[in-house]
Write a protein that holds these residues in place. Structure first.
Motif, short mmCIF file in Angstrom:
data_model
loop_
_atom_site.label_atom_id
_atom_site.label_comp_id
_atom_site.label_asym_id
_atom_site.label_seq_id
_atom_site.Cartn_x
_atom_site.Cartn_y
_atom_site.Cartn_z
N ASN A 181 0.85 -1.20 0.00
CA ASN A 181 0.00 0.00 0.00
C ASN A 181 0.88 1.25 0.00
OD1 ASN A 181 -2.26 1.67 0.15
ND2 ASN A 181 -2.36 1.54 2.40
N ILE A 182 1.53 1.49 -1.10
CA ILE A 182 2.43 2.64 -1.21
C ILE A 182 1.62 3.90 -1.49
CG2 ILE A 182 4.27 3.69 -2.58
CD1 ILE A 182 5.58 1.01 -2.76
N LEU A 183 1.85 4.93 -0.64
CA LEU A 183 1.10 6.18 -0.75
C LEU A 183 1.80 7.22 -1.62
CD1 LEU A 183 0.04 6.60 2.99
CD2 LEU A 183 -1.27 5.54 1.13
N GLY A 184 3.12 7.20 -1.60
CA GLY A 184 3.85 8.22 -2.35
C GLY A 184 5.35 8.01 -2.27
N VAL A 185 6.09 9.04 -2.73
CA VAL A 185 7.55 9.01 -2.72
C VAL A 185 8.04 10.26 -2.00
CG1 VAL A 185 9.65 9.03 -4.12
CG2 VAL A 185 7.64 7.71 -4.87
N LEU A 186 8.93 10.07 -1.06
CA LEU A 186 9.48 11.18 -0.27
C LEU A 186 10.91 11.46 -0.74
CD1 LEU A 186 9.10 13.12 2.16
CD2 LEU A 186 10.06 11.29 3.61
N THR A 187 11.17 12.73 -1.11
CA THR A 187 12.53 13.09 -1.55
C THR A 187 13.33 13.62 -0.37
OG1 THR A 187 11.97 15.38 -2.12
CG2 THR A 187 11.61 13.70 -3.83
N GLU A 188 14.60 13.37 -0.41
CA GLU A 188 15.48 13.81 0.67
C GLU A 188 15.50 15.33 0.76
OE1 GLU A 188 20.00 12.69 2.10
OE2 GLU A 188 19.66 13.19 -0.01
N ARG A 189 15.47 16.00 -0.39
CA ARG A 189 15.51 17.46 -0.40
C ARG A 189 14.30 18.06 0.31
NH1 ARG A 189 14.79 20.18 -6.11
NH2 ARG A 189 12.72 19.32 -5.67
N ASP A 190 13.09 17.57 -0.04
CA ASP A 190 11.87 18.11 0.59
C ASP A 190 11.84 17.80 2.08
OD1 ASP A 190 11.08 19.00 -1.87
OD2 ASP A 190 9.72 17.33 -2.28
N PHE A 191 12.29 16.60 2.43
CA PHE A 191 12.27 16.21 3.85
C PHE A 191 13.21 17.08 4.68
CE2 PHE A 191 14.04 13.75 7.37
CZ PHE A 191 12.89 13.38 8.04
N LEU A 192 14.45 17.22 4.22
CA LEU A 192 15.44 17.99 5.00
C LEU A 192 15.10 19.47 5.00
CD1 LEU A 192 18.77 16.22 3.99
CD2 LEU A 192 17.42 15.93 6.07
N THR A 193 14.52 19.98 3.92
CA THR A 193 14.11 21.38 3.89
C THR A 193 13.04 21.64 4.95
OG1 THR A 193 14.59 21.55 1.52
CG2 THR A 193 13.14 23.22 2.46
N ALA A 194 12.05 20.76 5.01
CA ALA A 194 10.99 20.90 6.01
C ALA A 194 11.54 20.68 7.42
CB ALA A 194 9.86 19.91 5.72
N TYR A 195 12.49 19.78 7.54
CA TYR A 195 13.09 19.48 8.85
C TYR A 195 13.79 20.71 9.42
CZ TYR A 195 15.59 16.84 12.46
OH TYR A 195 16.08 16.36 13.65
N VAL A 196 14.48 21.45 8.53
CA VAL A 196 15.21 22.64 8.97
C VAL A 196 14.27 23.82 9.18
CG1 VAL A 196 16.93 24.36 8.27
CG2 VAL A 196 17.36 21.94 7.86
N ASN A 197 13.32 24.01 8.27
CA ASN A 197 12.44 25.18 8.34
C ASN A 197 11.31 25.03 9.36
OD1 ASN A 197 13.95 26.41 6.34
ND2 ASN A 197 12.63 25.69 4.68
N LEU A 198 10.72 23.85 9.45
CA LEU A 198 9.57 23.65 10.33
C LEU A 198 9.91 22.98 11.65
CD1 LEU A 198 6.99 22.40 7.65
CD2 LEU A 198 7.28 24.72 8.54
N GLY A 199 10.93 22.11 11.58
CA GLY A 199 11.25 21.32 12.77
C GLY A 199 10.48 20.01 12.76
N PRO A 200 11.00 18.98 13.42
CA PRO A 200 10.37 17.65 13.37
C PRO A 200 8.96 17.61 13.95
CG PRO A 200 12.12 17.74 15.02
CD PRO A 200 12.21 19.00 14.24
N ASP A 201 8.65 18.50 14.87
CA ASP A 201 7.34 18.44 15.52
C ASP A 201 6.20 18.91 14.61
OD1 ASP A 201 8.59 17.52 17.79
OD2 ASP A 201 8.85 19.55 18.62
#
Length: 464
Positions: free
Chosen positions: A268-288
């Motif tokens: 049941n694959i929902l999508g594909v997560l890119t490293e760039r989008d993940f790390l950008t959100a991690y830095v800008n938004l924070g993990p919470d």
């Protein structure tokens, strides 16, 4: 038929010549000059026939695009080769008959006795026509086909046009007597094209790397997505409900730029997560404050039966680099990337994060001892057997040696397991015994093997 036409026409020519009263040496010189001109004409006609029989029409079309002199008419003549050949044959018959008739007339007036004059004139014309009207022009035209075709195109074009009424009659007669085969056959088949590439490589026209690239491009339509995909058991993926820190660690540990995201089950694959989008959100938004569902992009699914050339085209159109390979039940069979597809063209692609292991190189055979070799499980079966000088390939649906050996085992439990495979040469003269040993496994998947090769009859070791 030619013989029946030749005798009456020759007699007509002799009768025509006898009508004139050649009583002095000057008239004989005129006849000799005429014979020489006819031999020159025979040379030209034979040159034309061989040149346009062997010429490469593709080169002529390139010359025409480059606007080289004579190329346009040369292409016209080559494309209408039936018309050209018929016109040349008619011209050659006329030239040959006229030359023989004149020569016979000359010798019949010099030598008393028609038999001797016919024999001498026949021998002389045979020598001249064989040498100057056949051997020399054909040999030259074969070696310089394209340049000759360009040089003679103007004069030959005029001859074809002048003779068209007569040629047209013979062409119609040919269509009546000989039925054209309507079945379509390509000018060059794929196997012939591969042979042409091999010859071009052998003759040094193209480099080995370019030849391999061309061969690989041609084979893309035969390789399926299933052959190149990363199978389900080797997929690195994350659950949409995983902790952000765990997902971050998976990116860092595996150094992938894209990872599939599933919900509860990998089918049941929902999508594909890119490293760039993940790390950008991690830095800008924070993990919470991060929501994986908002970051991932829509997955693209492809059948495992699709061909690699179709895969590349689809990925280009959709501007994607990773696709999910579906099985016949709609589940996940594996994943495939643009890099996987391109590697079928140019070979293994390594980047800064890849660790090169020569034992896993699918084109490298490492010699362990005189008859023992270490190989990658991804190596193609045909390639391995070619390198071992065994011309009888296994009858199997698997293309890699790993899949073939996996099928030979009834059950795989650990590294170090061995299995034997018996085979023979195509002529049945030599019997081989191959012993495969698993050296390296990953998630029940064979990664590295060793193979020992023996000739059974003589218990003699086989070398490459």
């Amino acid at each position: 038929m030619r013989c029946f036409l030749l005798v009456p026409l020759e007699r007509c020519s002799l009768t025509f010549l006898a009508f004139f009263n050649f009583t002095n040496i000057g008239n004989y010189i005129i006849l000799i000059i005429a014979v020489v001109l006819l031999i020159v004409m025979a040379y030209f006609l034979s040159l034309s026939e061989t040149a346009y029989t062997t010429v490469n029409i593709v080169k002529l079309r390139n010359y025409m695009e480059a606007k080289r002199k004579g190329a346009k008419k040369a292409v016209y003549i080559a494309e209408k080769f039936d018309l050209t050949l018929t016109s040349l044959m008619i011209s050659r018959y006329i030239v040959n008959i006229a030359a023989v008739a004149i020569t016979t007339y000359i010798f019949s007036n010099i030598i008393t006795g028609n038999v001797f004059s016919l024999i001498i004139s026949g021998v002389i014309m045979l020598i001249f026509f064989v040498i100057f009207g056949d051997i020399i022009p054909k040999a030259y035209a074969k070696e310089h086909a394209e340049q000759t075709a360009l040089n003679i195109s103007g004069l030959l074009y005029i001859i074809i046009k002048i003779q068209f009424p007569i040629t047209w009659i013979f062409m119609k007669l040919k269509k009546i007597l000989i039925k054209k085969d309507t079945s379509y056959e390509p000018y060059v088949t794929e196997d012939e094209l591969e042979s042409i590439i091999d010859v071009m490589e052998y003759e040094g026209v193209i480099e080995k790397d370019n030849a391999e690239l061309l061969q690989s491009a041609m084979n893309l339509s035969e390789i399926t997505v299933y052959d190149i995909m990363t199978p389900r058991v080797d997929i690195v993926a994350v659950d949409v409900n995983d902790e952000i820190e765990d997902i971050k660690n998976i990116f860092f540990e595996n150094k992938f730029s894209r990872i599939p995201v599933y919900d509860d089950d990998i089918d049941n694959i929902l999508g594909v997560l890119t490293e760039r989008d993940f790390l950008t959100a991690y830095v800008n938004l924070g993990p919470d404050k991060m929501d994986i569902r908002e970051l991932m992009i829509k997955p693209n699914f492809i059948s495992k039966q699709n061909k690699v050339d179709e895969l590349i085209k689809e990925m280009q159109e959709l501007k994607i680099h990773l696709a999910i390979v579906s099985d016949e039940y709609g589940g996940t069979s594996g994943i495939v990337t643009m890099e996987d597809a391109l590697e079928e063209l140019v070979g293994e692609i390594y980047d800064e994060t890849d660790e090169y292991d020569e034992t896993e190189d699918p084109e490298k055979i490492i010699s362990v001892s005189e008859n023992k070799y270490r190989i990658s499980a991804e190596m193609e079966i045909n390639y391995l057997f070619d390198e071992l000088n065994i011309d009888n390939y296994p009858d199997t649906k698997y293309s890699s040696i790993g899949g073939f050996v996996y099928k030979l085992f009834e059950d795989i439990s650990s590294e170090g397991q061995k299995v034997e495979y018996l085979t023979s040469s195509l002529d049945g003269q030599t019997q081989f015994k191959l012993i495969f040993t698993i050296e390296k496994m990953s998630s029940r998947r064979i990664k590295v093997l060793t193979v020992e090769v023996f000739i059974i009859d003589e218990e003699q070791e086989v070398t490459e």
